[in-house]
Design an enzyme around this catalytic site. Sequence first.
Site, PDB file in Angstrom:
ATOM      1  N   HIS A 157      -6.933  -1.742  -2.645  1.00 50.91           N
ATOM      2  CA  HIS A 157      -6.567  -3.147  -2.789  1.00 50.91           C
ATOM      3  C   HIS A 157      -6.823  -3.912  -1.499  1.00 50.91           C
ATOM      4  O   HIS A 157      -6.989  -3.332  -0.423  1.00 50.91           O
ATOM      5  CB  HIS A 157      -5.087  -3.279  -3.169  1.00 50.91           C
ATOM      6  CG  HIS A 157      -4.153  -2.771  -2.106  1.00 50.91           C
ATOM      7  ND1 HIS A 157      -4.027  -1.439  -1.802  1.00 50.91           N
ATOM      8  CD2 HIS A 157      -3.317  -3.426  -1.268  1.00 50.91           C
ATOM      9  CE1 HIS A 157      -3.151  -1.291  -0.823  1.00 50.91           C
ATOM     10  NE2 HIS A 157      -2.708  -2.490  -0.466  1.00 50.91           N
ATOM     11  N   ASP A 164      -4.515  -6.823   0.352  1.00 50.23           N
ATOM     12  CA  ASP A 164      -3.104  -7.170   0.175  1.00 50.23           C
ATOM     13  C   ASP A 164      -2.887  -8.508  -0.535  1.00 50.23           C
ATOM     14  O   ASP A 164      -3.464  -9.530  -0.155  1.00 50.23           O
ATOM     15  CB  ASP A 164      -2.400  -7.196   1.536  1.00 50.23           C
ATOM     16  CG  ASP A 164      -2.244  -5.791   2.110  1.00 50.23           C
ATOM     17  OD1 ASP A 164      -1.993  -4.861   1.322  1.00 50.23           O
ATOM     18  OD2 ASP A 164      -2.379  -5.643   3.338  1.00 50.23           O
ATOM     19  N   HIS A 212      -8.122  -1.277   1.252  1.00 49.09           N
ATOM     20  CA  HIS A 212      -7.560  -0.048   1.803  1.00 49.09           C
ATOM     21  C   HIS A 212      -6.774   0.728   0.763  1.00 49.09           C
ATOM     22  O   HIS A 212      -6.409   0.200  -0.299  1.00 49.09           O
ATOM     23  CB  HIS A 212      -6.698  -0.336   3.032  1.00 49.09           C
ATOM     24  CG  HIS A 212      -5.539  -1.243   2.764  1.00 49.09           C
ATOM     25  ND1 HIS A 212      -5.655  -2.589   2.583  1.00 49.09           N
ATOM     26  CD2 HIS A 212      -4.214  -0.971   2.633  1.00 49.09           C
ATOM     27  CE1 HIS A 212      -4.468  -3.124   2.356  1.00 49.09           C
ATOM     28  NE2 HIS A 212      -3.576  -2.164   2.379  1.00 49.09           N
ATOM     29  N   ARG A 233       5.471  -3.505   8.141  1.00 54.76           N
ATOM     30  CA  ARG A 233       4.243  -4.290   8.101  1.00 54.76           C
ATOM     31  C   ARG A 233       4.578  -5.756   8.275  1.00 54.76           C
ATOM     32  O   ARG A 233       5.485  -6.278   7.622  1.00 54.76           O
ATOM     33  CB  ARG A 233       3.528  -4.081   6.761  1.00 54.76           C
ATOM     34  CG  ARG A 233       2.091  -4.569   6.770  1.00 54.76           C
ATOM     35  CD  ARG A 233       1.430  -4.345   5.422  1.00 54.76           C
ATOM     36  NE  ARG A 233       1.564  -5.531   4.585  1.00 54.76           N
ATOM     37  CZ  ARG A 233       1.258  -5.584   3.282  1.00 54.76           C
ATOM     38  NH1 ARG A 233       0.834  -4.496   2.650  1.00 54.76           N
ATOM     39  NH2 ARG A 233       1.399  -6.699   2.620  1.00 54.76           N
TER      40      ARG A 233
HETATM   41  C1  SIN Z   1      -0.258  -0.907   2.497  1.00 61.40           C
HETATM   42  O1  SIN Z   1      -1.047  -1.029   1.565  1.00 61.40           O
HETATM   43  O2  SIN Z   1       0.134  -1.858   3.176  1.00 61.40           O
HETATM   44  C2  SIN Z   1       0.227   0.471   2.878  1.00 61.40           C
HETATM   45  C3  SIN Z   1      -0.741   1.111   3.796  1.00 61.40           C
HETATM   46  C4  SIN Z   1      -0.230   2.414   4.304  1.00 61.40           C
HETATM   47  O3  SIN Z   1       0.941   2.761   4.079  1.00 61.40           O
HETATM   48  O4  SIN Z   1      -0.995   3.117   4.978  1.00 61.40           O
END
Ligand code: SIN
Length: 279
Positions: free
Chosen positions: A106, A108, A255, A270
């Site tokens: 995805h 974000d 990612h 995050r």
């Molecule tokens: C996310 O998609 O923000 C999670 C990424 C992660 O936990 O490595």
Amino acid sequence: SMSTAATYETIEVRPLTPTVGAEIHGVKLGEPLGNQQFQEIHDALMAHQVIFFRDQDMTLEQHKDFGRRFGPLHIHPSAPGPEGHPEVLRIHADENSKQVAGHRWHSDVSCDPEPPMGSILHLHTVPPNGGDTLFASSNAAYEALSEPMKAFLGGLKARHDGSPNYNRRARIDGKAGDQVYPSADHPVIRTHPVTGKKGIYVSPVFTQYICDVPEDESKAILEFLYAHNRKEQFICRFSWEKDSVAFWDNRAVQHLAMWDYFPQVRSGFRVTVAGDKPY
Ligand code: SIN
């Protein structure tokens, strides 16, 4: 310019692959950044699309201050932050987890009409092994397409919707899962507002369908684009250590978080930087 000739005076930049990702050394993110250091970190992010830092012990305030250098912070539509920190998203998995964040490819919150430009993840607790994050360059994947395919995709939009994803996740955690989340139509190929590069901007978590084409065509196009963007030559893989930080440009990469460490603990925070309407 953003070319390979970029030179840095205040940081050291070590690329992970020729295409995507670089480790940055010589900076403490918890301390206020001077203008040149900020500019060089920004340049490195534009050049490598995702950048990584090691040994960054940061408080939530320091984490947010670093994020604010890049723009106003984004508030997540489904996950409330820790007490007093609505702009912080907790990323956590342990032996009780039934799912983890970001387990499918995805960009974000691409369901937002103005999706976040970037995300800055700090992990304070990592499993003994496993738990890597994969980043795929949507710019490099786009560049590798044939000219006729680029021309065809260039005229298309896709529907993104947060409701199916966030409600499915809520139901896995035993909640009703009947809320309405943001949705938006975005170009299938977006232009990066800083680098001018074009990139594929559809991914499985939020993209529902390609607008104005029959369902079978939409499915086939999306399947092709998903498989194409995941090819190994467009991907880097980051192995976390305690207090590593990853900063990815959601306009340039997709990612995926590996969940291969159950029942171990992987935990952090995050901060997400707001972005513009894709074009
Ligand atoms: C996310 O998609 O923000 C999670 C990424 C992660 O936990 O490595």
